[in-house]
Scaffold this active site. Structure first.
Site, PDB file in Angstrom:
ATOM      1  N   LYS A 178      57.285  50.951  25.223  1.00 49.13           N
ATOM      2  CA  LYS A 178      57.563  51.053  26.664  1.00 49.13           C
ATOM      3  C   LYS A 178      57.929  49.673  27.217  1.00 49.13           C
ATOM      4  CE  LYS A 178      55.280  52.984  30.829  1.00 49.13           C
ATOM      5  NZ  LYS A 178      54.042  53.610  31.343  1.00 49.13           N
ATOM      6  N   SER A 220      54.656  57.783  34.028  1.00 47.17           N
ATOM      7  CA  SER A 220      55.730  56.826  33.980  1.00 47.17           C
ATOM      8  C   SER A 220      56.300  56.568  32.580  1.00 47.17           C
ATOM      9  CB  SER A 220      55.236  55.503  34.556  1.00 47.17           C
ATOM     10  OG  SER A 220      54.198  54.976  33.740  1.00 47.17           O
ATOM     11  N   SER A 240      50.072  58.537  32.963  1.00 46.94           N
ATOM     12  CA  SER A 240      51.426  58.144  32.559  1.00 46.94           C
ATOM     13  C   SER A 240      51.763  58.338  31.085  1.00 46.94           C
ATOM     14  CB  SER A 240      51.678  56.684  32.935  1.00 46.94           C
ATOM     15  OG  SER A 240      51.973  56.584  34.299  1.00 46.94           O
TER      16      SER A 240
END
Lengths: 477, 95, 477
Positions: free
Chosen positions: C70, C146, C170
């Site tokens: 990420k 997210s 997330s």
């Protein structure tokens, strides 16, 4: 109207640990800009702080030495404000659960002892350094993250002199603990002052100003004196005082109002979620307590008792730890009963030698045996005090022994009365006027005559004996 | 608790965020709604509850006072938008 | 099956048996990216990176296995921008601890980073400066957020597995939306060092994988104490392979009534109920339990998370890294940099958080939220006294349409309603595929366990997975 000055001091102390508060960057002054930095002290995204064990130890030492109660629960908070020297735009500090509270520091005010309360001693981190150029401001983060202690006093100080005394005593204690360089000019000790005036007899505090930018203890004193005067004038003129932060301008000797960054209420303190709480148990505290050195207050008392020194003399001897240790060694080794003799030498000739050489007492490199031997000559009246001082200078310069120098310079005092009589007769003959003066009761004349004898004997005559001999001779005349 | 435009403006200043007039307008309305929703917390009696700033009971995490390598100035300044020599540079601060 | 479609454990075996080699794996992933990335958009800055090559990694378990990271986990020399303009061009000078651990295990850090909501602020991966990621199961729908890029890349076979971060769901919510396995470890289990903080007291890095075995393998590598993270916990990491027993007989499973209320999609409800029936049929004993403060989780979260974020994100000011707006006035430079560098959601959360900490509101918002957090934690403690795990839906709905909730932040916040409590309580939870809606959208089952009992999660999740086929379905792209 008469006003009472009310002063509270906030001292920031850089701890001299090997590494910074929250990262392993070495604390090493004089390195090139931004070379002692890492993701943590630069506040780089993703980096996290871990507190330095030694810094906590040092802090607890200071807290205990200042008589504070070390709190069982303590934590770090974030103090949020934007400034380019603050890498994260928050400072890791302590807010509602500081490391320690309720301490004190004893000072002397108008010759009397006075106890100054210490509100709190808490942990925080230093900011970077800014250099202002014409076009831009430049930032160096080498200093960012150095462990700091904030030591906040109660508003118990009532004059600039008291503030000066407080700082001096504080510095002495910190130096004893050996946890900071305490050098205000180099910034390892910094001091802000809150000062307000109130009409005498009134309890309520007046409107205060916060003074910053003082670079020496004397600067603090001067700034406070100036500010007390400025405030008194303002109050006298009937104008309203405004709460303000003012900078000391050491060149112009005035304080100037500065625009404030963020008001205290805008700091948005909250517990730092990157750091855990500290639970400081009695065991840890007593362990550190046991490791504390004898502090200056106690050492002073002991010097007074063990060596029968005056409080004043002991006070001078204990004001630097290493000097105090050196002094104690001298006092111990001094064979005479009256240790005061040695103390006088330390405070007198040795200290003045140290001052002229820009050294402290223990750095003079005096051999204690030699010093004792030198004092022995004086005690036995074999060497004049004046000559002894010059021998000391020579000893320090050359490293040679007292005996050697005295012998070489032929300085042993003439105490042989027969030898002295010859000189005295000559002096009396040459100074008829003074002899008459003396006979008429003018005491000064005796000292003059003794002086003449000393001169004629190149300083080697024993002045006490000379005095006796002259008196006897004239009385009998 | 309500939040008005003036408060949003002030808070944005504290956070050093410039808001355009339309942003301020929209944000004030949204924050008003969000805080209205959050206000349901005031229904709870929390007078006898301890706050949890840490969820796990860890304490006294400390590091030995041992130096570690620092970054070189080049590395430290590699990402700087503006630098001068080995310094980070910012618009002049007016004291 | 192509190499890029295999699970990590299948690839580990193939690589060990020399049935495949590392560069073939990379090639397969890369051709897949060339094919589907234009429609999925799981990765960011795709054009900046040439076709990846294998780096020399040590011979260890994960040798030759690429992993997708990420965009908020620091990778040395590889841009890490949190999909924000304000971190434009930021190349960390260091690796996050998890990246170090992965490299030591031989893993290949995939040079393309996964898309995300800016600074992890969001539940849909629409708040990225690089635009939205599309759900591989329905390109019109969001992948969740997210960590939407991480989840979509795994679901679309553009990655073998990935790391995400979970502050309020997330990892789990996008895993649920994309039909993959997402684990949020216990707070303190995985080092946060190098994870660009959103909310420090809630953030955890965790694996997003095709199946539970992969999740356990990746956990084995990234879990463990890190002296660089004060909030990392010294707790042994068990051998998770021993948890994959396909046996949950007698386990007590709590089903919290508060999670099955209005606002929940009817199809999701049915699918979850069937999943619970499945667990019961495998020998678990489910029973209704209560987590009475559930309804307060979202408001508590949006105070604590935004308050911490407002401070964590203060460092993005254009001084040391990232993007800077042009201005010759410092305060204006700050305000323009942050006004233009942050997206709408970031500004909304920073301002909300700043407000919650500000003078006069701290007690009413932040302090109160910390207290209610305690109550939420106590709810879980009470249930876990009697139950081995808790099972709930991961999200009240399946993936929603792109743009559906962007105009109503509150509605968006409420989509995290089932995942947030886990972060507030610090406990571990996993989301696994448990069915599909009629339109073919995946639904996730969330399993929660006691702190540090990830082994329980793997045991239950793996057993469920072994006895269902949901994880074997693939989106048609």
């Amino acid at each position: 109207m008469k006003y009472q000055t009310v002063i509270g001091l906030e001292v920031h102390l850089q701890l001299k640990t090997k590494t910074k508060a929250f990262c392993g960057c070495a604390i090493d002054f004089g390195r090139e800009p931004n070379s002692s930095v890492c993701p943590v002290c630069l506040g780089f995204p993703g980096s996290l702080p871990v507190y330095n064990k030694e810094a906590l130890n040092y802090a607890i030492k200071v807290a205990l030495a200042l008589g504070c109660q070390v709190q069982e629960h303590t934590k770090f908070d974030r103090k949020n404000y934007f400034y380019p020297d603050l890498p994260k735009n928050y400072q890791i500090s302590q807010y509602d659960l500081p490391l320690s509270r309720y301490g004190f520091l004893d000072i002397t005010a108008d010759g009397k002892p006075k106890r100054i309360g210490i509100t709190r001693v808490h942990l925080e981190e230093d900011a970077g350094k800014l250099i202002h150029e014409t076009e831009a401001s430049l930032v160096d983060f080498n200093r960012a993250g150095i462990p700091l202690l904030e030591i906040v006093s109660e508003p118990d100080l009532n004059s600039a002199q008291e503030a000066f005394d407080y700082l001096t005593r504080l510095k002495t204690i910190i130096e004893y603990l050996d946890v900071s360089d305490c050098d205000m000019e180099k910034g390892s000790l910094r001091c802000d002052a809150n000062i307000s005036l109130r009409p005498e007899g009134i309890k309520e505090l007046g409107v205060k100003t916060e003074l910053k930018n003082m670079n020496s203890f004397k600067g603090v004193k001067d700034a406070l004196n100036f500010e007390a005067g400025r405030q008194a004038e303002l109050l006298e003129s009937g104008r309203a005082m405004e709460q303000d932060t003012r900078l000391w301008d050491a060149q112009k000797n005035i304080t100037v109002s500065m625009r404030t960054k963020e008001g205290a209420k805008d700091y948005r303190y909250f517990p730092d979620p990157d750091l855990t709480v500290f639970i400081i148990g009695q065991e840890m505290i007593s362990g550190i307590k046991d490791s504390l050195p004898e502090l200056p207050g106690l050492k002073l008392r002991r010097f007074v008792e063990e060596y029968s020194l005056s409080e004043y003399d002991a006070g001078i001897l204990v004001s630097y730890k290493k000097d105090a240790e050196f002094a104690e060694e001298c006092l111990k080794q001094y064979p005479g009963k009256d240790k005061k003799n040695m103390a006088n030498w330390l405070i007198g000739p040795l200290l003045s030698e140290a001052n002229t050489r820009n050294l402290s007492l223990h750095q003079l490199g005096v051999n204690i045996d030699e010093l004792t031997s030198l004092i022995g000559f004086v005690q036995r009246q074999e060497l004049s005090h004046l000559n002894a001082k010059s021998v000391l200078t020579q000893m320090l310069d050359s490293g040679r022994s007292a005996q050697e120098i005295i012998k070489e310079r032929n300085l042993l005092q003439i105490s042989d009365t027969a030898e002295l009589e010859q000189v005295i007769i000559a002096v009396i003959r040459e100074n008829e006027k003074s002899v008459n003066d003396l006979k008429n009761g003018k005491a000064n004349a005796l000292m003059f005559l003794v002086g003449q004898v000393m001169k004629k004997s190149s300083g080697k005559a024993n002045p006490k004996i000379v005095q006796e001999l002259i008196k006897r001779r004239i009385d009998n005349a | 608790m309500a939040i008005d435009k003036e408060t949003v403006k002030y808070v944005a200043h504290l956070a050093r965020i410039e808001l355009q007039p339309d942003e301020l307008e929209k944000l004030s309305g949204q924050l008003h709604d969000i805080l209205g929703f959050i206000d349901k917390l005031s229904r709870l009696d929390t007078s006898r509850v301890n706050p949890s700033s840490h969820i796990l009971p860890i304490s006294n995490v400390l590091r030995e006072d041992k130096p570690r390598d620092s970054l070189s100035p080049d590395k430290a300044l590699e990402n700087a938008p503006v630098k001068k020599g080995n310094f980070f540079s910012v618009p002049k601060i007016l004291e | 099956m192509e190499l890029n479609q295999l699970t990590a454990h299948e690839l580990i075996d193939k690589l060990k048996d020399k049935q495949a080699n590392a560069s073939a794996v990379l090639d397969a992933i890369y051709s897949r990216i060339e094919k589907v990335e234009p429609s999925v958009k799981a990765y960011v800055r795709v054009n900046d990176v040439k076709k990846p090559v294998c780096n020399p990694q040590p011979d260890s378990l994960l040798k030759g296995l690429p992993i997708t990271i990420k965009d908020n986990i620091c990778t040395e020399g590889i841009n890490t921008e949190c999909c924000s303009k304000i971190l434009q061009g930021f190349r960390p000078p260091y690796d996050a601890t998890v990246i170090n651990k992965l490299k030591k295990s031989g893993a290949e850090i995939f040079p393309l980073k996964a898309n995300m909501d800016e600074f992890a602020f969001g539940s849909s991966t629409e708040n990225s400066r690089y635009g939205a990621t599309h759900n591989p199961w329905d390109l019109e729908s969001v992948p969740g957020g997210s960590s939407g890029g991480s989840a979509a890349s795994v679901a679309a076979d553009e990655a073998i597995w990935a790391l995400g971060s979970d502050t309020g769901g997330s990892i789990r919510q996008p895993a649920s939306f994309c039909g993959v396995v997402g684990l949020k470890p216990t707070y303190g289990r995985v080092s946060r060092y190098g994870l660009i903080a959103f909310a420090s007291s809630l953030d955890q890095i965790g694996p997003i994988t095709r199946d539970v075995r992969d999740s356990s393998i990746l956990s084995q590598v990234i879990f463990g104490y890190d002296p660089n993270d004060s909030t990392s916990v010294k707790q042994d990491v068990p051998d998770f392979s021993k948890s994959l027993t396909n046996d949950i007989r007698g386990l007590k499973v709590g089903i919290p009534g508060e999670y099955f209320v209005e606002g929940m999609d009817a199809e999701v409800k049915t699918i979850i109920e069937e999943a619970i029936n499945k667990l019961n049929s495998l020998g678990a004993v489910s029973q209704k339990v209560s987590l009475p403060h559930t309804e307060y989780a979202v408001p508590v979260y949006y105070i604590i998370a935004t308050a911490e974020a407002s401070s964590n994100l203060a460092r993005f000011d254009g001084v040391q890294y990232g993007w800077r707006a042009k201005s010759d006035n410092l305060i204006e430079m700050y305000k323009k940099t942050r006004g233009e560098g942050f997206g709408d959601e970031a500004k909304r959360r920073i301002i909300l958080g700043t407000f919650a900490l500000s003078h006069g509101y701290y007690d009413a918002y932040y302090l109160r939220a910390l207290k209610v957090r305690t109550l939420i934690k106590q709810d879980f403690d009470a249930v876990f006294k009697d139950f081995d795990c808790i099972v709930t839906p991961t999200s009240p709905t399946p993936a929603f349409k792109i743009g559906e909730k962007t105009q109503d932040p509150l509605k968006m916040y409420l989509s995290d309603i089932y995942t947030i409590s886990v972060n507030l309580a610090g406990i571990p939870a996993i989301s696994i595929p448990c069915g599909f809606t009629k339109k073919g959208l995946p639904v996730g089952l969330q399993i929660m366990a006691r702190p540090f009992d990830e082994a329980m999660l793997f045991r239950v999740a793996h057993t469920f997975e072994q006895n269902t086929d949901w994880h074997k379905s693939n989106p048609k792209l």
